[in-house]
Design a protein around this motif. Structure first.
Motif, PDB file in Angstrom:
ATOM      1  N   VAL A 127       0.839  -1.200   0.000  1.00 50.76           N
ATOM      2  CA  VAL A 127       0.000   0.000   0.000  1.00 50.76           C
ATOM      3  C   VAL A 127       0.875   1.250   0.000  1.00 50.76           C
ATOM      4  CG1 VAL A 127      -1.639   1.358   1.361  1.00 50.76           C
ATOM      5  CG2 VAL A 127      -1.995  -1.096   1.074  1.00 50.76           C
ATOM      6  N   ALA A 128       1.908   1.266   0.838  1.00 48.05           N
ATOM      7  CA  ALA A 128       2.802   2.425   0.913  1.00 48.05           C
ATOM      8  C   ALA A 128       3.529   2.669  -0.402  1.00 48.05           C
ATOM      9  CB  ALA A 128       3.813   2.225   2.042  1.00 48.05           C
ATOM     10  N   LEU A 129       3.885   1.575  -1.093  1.00 49.88           N
ATOM     11  CA  LEU A 129       4.621   1.685  -2.350  1.00 49.88           C
ATOM     12  C   LEU A 129       3.714   1.912  -3.555  1.00 49.88           C
ATOM     13  CD1 LEU A 129       7.096  -1.296  -1.806  1.00 49.88           C
ATOM     14  CD2 LEU A 129       7.723   1.120  -1.841  1.00 49.88           C
ATOM     15  N   GLY A 130       2.400   1.815  -3.366  1.00 50.60           N
ATOM     16  CA  GLY A 130       1.489   1.874  -4.506  1.00 50.60           C
ATOM     17  C   GLY A 130       1.646   0.664  -5.411  1.00 50.60           C
ATOM     18  N   ASP A 131       1.991  -0.458  -4.803  1.00 51.17           N
ATOM     19  CA  ASP A 131       2.318  -1.677  -5.554  1.00 51.17           C
ATOM     20  C   ASP A 131       1.086  -2.564  -5.684  1.00 51.17           C
ATOM     21  OD1 ASP A 131       3.800  -3.639  -6.830  1.00 51.17           O
ATOM     22  OD2 ASP A 131       4.578  -4.499  -4.963  1.00 51.17           O
ATOM     23  N   ALA A 132       0.031  -2.041  -6.313  1.00 51.06           N
ATOM     24  CA  ALA A 132      -1.229  -2.774  -6.390  1.00 51.06           C
ATOM     25  C   ALA A 132      -1.109  -4.077  -7.166  1.00 51.06           C
ATOM     26  CB  ALA A 132      -2.305  -1.892  -7.036  1.00 51.06           C
ATOM     27  N   ASP A 133      -0.218  -4.115  -8.142  1.00 53.00           N
ATOM     28  CA  ASP A 133      -0.070  -5.308  -8.972  1.00 53.00           C
ATOM     29  C   ASP A 133       1.070  -6.215  -8.528  1.00 53.00           C
ATOM     30  OD1 ASP A 133      -2.207  -4.651 -10.489  1.00 53.00           O
ATOM     31  OD2 ASP A 133      -1.074  -3.857 -12.187  1.00 53.00           O
TER      32      ASP A 133
END
Length: 552
Positions: free
Chosen positions: A114-120
């Motif tokens: 979530v912090a990294l914006g690593d949705a995929d």
């Protein structure tokens, strides 16, 4: 534990190592091959600095707040970038000498993503049944979703649908057209990250380049109501973007906006600009849908439209609107007892009624019924962000604050551009005492909704007070009450801020309004709106409430 950098935005935090833990305080000098000479590792739109022991937003340079265990997990993965790290290894590193389950690792990895914006999961990859692997490298993440590939299929129940048409250069220059099409594709990818939104693939929508096809025909062929069209122009040192959101059924332009960025900053601002545009488009689609659902003749409604109308009525926050919304949802479930969105909306509405004491027909004795309704929606396979929003709020009313937080995080994951998801996450973070993070989430909701509603402002006021931005809290709560006078809970953070600012007479006036309600407030009931573990926040609530004249 968080070390906080005092700043006006309230979002600049970085993890502090846990004292007394050899594993969590291991030296930062051992850098992996992926690190630069200064110990920095590129992780999509972020940079992990091993020497400074901080995760930074690459665009703004601001530190990103992480729990100590999440930081320990991310740091250990980074030091072993490109190599498999087992779950057992992560448990030993982040929780040395403690007995915890593998679900703790999964939760920490989820928070890191979530912090990294690593949705995929492109940065932190899961190796099934074994562990995790971190992939480091330069450049922003290319976010995509299977939802972006949806084209001609019928909209699923309760889904919104949007197609982004090929943006163009207003002067028809080939280089400018390439830039415009590229930005349109990035917008599609950002919109497609939202589970509750069907986004037509550019392979389909870009076939309508040139503007020769009537809007109604485009909407019909793409099975999509809302269309986004725009132009992009590089003018000397400025990038100019003009956009319109169009209802293909009526031809109405329901929203238009212009954005600009300096040419030198265009690439650096591009990701954040696309995210802002995506969130604004989503907000305007939802707003337009609500307005249209209220105008629809009641006798023609089915379960879907009854549910939409109930949600729009709920946002009006009055006794009459709550009662009418509940009646519509009961009608919807009589038509389709297995309609997940209606169960979710009903659970949320009833929990709100309990928290706000709006109609007097629902109280804490019935919170179990509201919980069962929200849970029923999820058990029926309703996986949109709003399902987790409803569950998070129910859990908050139940005082199951960690579960409320977990549902809020899942809501943001399902709808990263959904204003309501960021609302509920901000509320959940505030309730567990994570004030700075709550403020970040609330301000994310504000950024996604440039014309904030009373609900949006109400969810902003509490975190502003919690980080001691008293004047801002007073102003925002007052604006919320002007927009939505029936949302009396806005009085509470304003009262706290007035009391802590020494404006006791004004604080006592607000206390009088609270005490005039049928369910009178006490210092204990106000303190119980946050977790017992949020000791400092509870102490401040009790102190401010007493100063304002709230009885024990």
């Amino acid at each position: 534990m968080l070390r906080t950098l005092k700043a006006q935005g309230g979002c600049h935090n970085w993890p502090a190592s846990s004292p007394g833990s050899a594993s969590m305080d291991e030296p930062a000098s051992r850098a992996p091959a992926a690190a630069s000479r200064d110990g920095r590792i590129a992780l999509g739109r972020h940079v992990l600095d091993l020497r400074a022991e901080v995760l930074l937003d690459a665009e703004s340079g601001a530190p990103v707040a992480l729990r100590p265990q999440v930081w320990a997990v991310l740091r250990h993965l980074a030091r072993n970038a490109g190599h498999l790290v087992t779950k057992e290894d992560l448990l030993d590193t982040a929780w040395p000498g403690m007995v915890v389950s593998e679900s703790s690792v999964a939760q920490a990895v989820f928070e890191a993503r979530v912090a990294l914006g690593d949705a995929d999961h492109r940065v932190v990859r899961t190796v099934p049944r074994r562990g995790y692997l971190l992939v480091a490298g330069p450049g922003p993440l290319a976010v995509a979703s299977p939802a972006a590939a949806a084209t001609g299929s019928d909209d699923p129940p309760f889904a919104l649908s949007v197609a982004v048409l090929p943006f163009d250069d207003p002067f028809g220059e080939p280089a400018g057209r390439q830039l415009a099409r590229g930005l349109a594709q990035e917008l599609i990818a950002a919109l497609a990250r939202n589970v509750g939104l069907r986004v037509v693939s550019h392979h389909s929508s870009f076939q309508f380049a040139g503007g020769a096809t009537p809007l109604a025909q485009i909407g019909e062929r793409l099975r999509c109501r809302y269309l986004v069209d725009g132009t992009v122009r590089r003018d000397c040192d400025t990038l100019q973007i003009s956009m319109e959101l169009i209802d293909s059924h009526s031809g109405e332009i329901v929203w238009s906006q212009r954005y600009s960025a300096g040419s030198a900053d265009a690439l650096a601002q591009r990701d954040s600009m696309v995210e802002l545009i995506a969130g604004t488009v989503l907000s305007r689609v939802i707003h337009t849908r609500d307005r249209q659902s209220l105008a629809r003749p009641p006798r023609s409604m089915d379960a879907y439209t009854l549910t939409l109308r109930s949600i729009a009525l709920r946002r009006e926050a009055s006794v009459q609107s709550f009662r009418e919304a509940r009646g519509l949802l009961e009608q919807a479930l009589a038509i389709d007892p297995d309609y997940g969105p209606a169960w979710s909306a009903l659970g949320f509405l009833n929990a709100l009624d309990i928290a706000l004491a709006m109609t007097g027909e629902w109280d804490l004795q019935r919170i179990g019924e509201a919980a069962a309704q929200a849970e029923r929606a999820i058990s029926l396979g309703f996986e949109e962000a709003i399902a987790q929003v409803a569950l998070s709020f129910v859990r908050r009313v139940e005082r199951r604050f960690e579960e409320s937080l977990r549902a809020g995080e899942l809501a943001v994951r399902a709808g990263p551009n959904d204003v309501n998801a960021w609302h509920i996450l901000a509320l959940a973070q505030y309730c567990v005492g994570r004030a700075a993070e709550a403020l970040c989430s609330a301000e994310r909701a504000i950024a996604l909704n440039p014309i904030p509603s009373g609900w949006t402002l109400a969810n902003w006021a509490g975190p502003l007070w919690a980080v001691r931005r008293h004047e801002d809290a007073i102003r925002v709560a007052s604006e919320a009450l002007v927009k939505l006078p029936t949302l009396w809970t806005c009085i509470i953070p304003r009262m706290y801020a007035l009391a802590e600012s020494g404006r006791v007479a004004e604080a006592r006036a607000d206390a009088g309004r609270l005490l005039a309600r049928p369910q009178r407030s006490t210092t204990a009931t106000l303190a119980d709106t946050v977790a017992d573990e949020a000791v400092e926040l509870r102490a401040r609530i009790i102190s401010a409430a007493r100063a304002a004249g709230i009885p024990d």
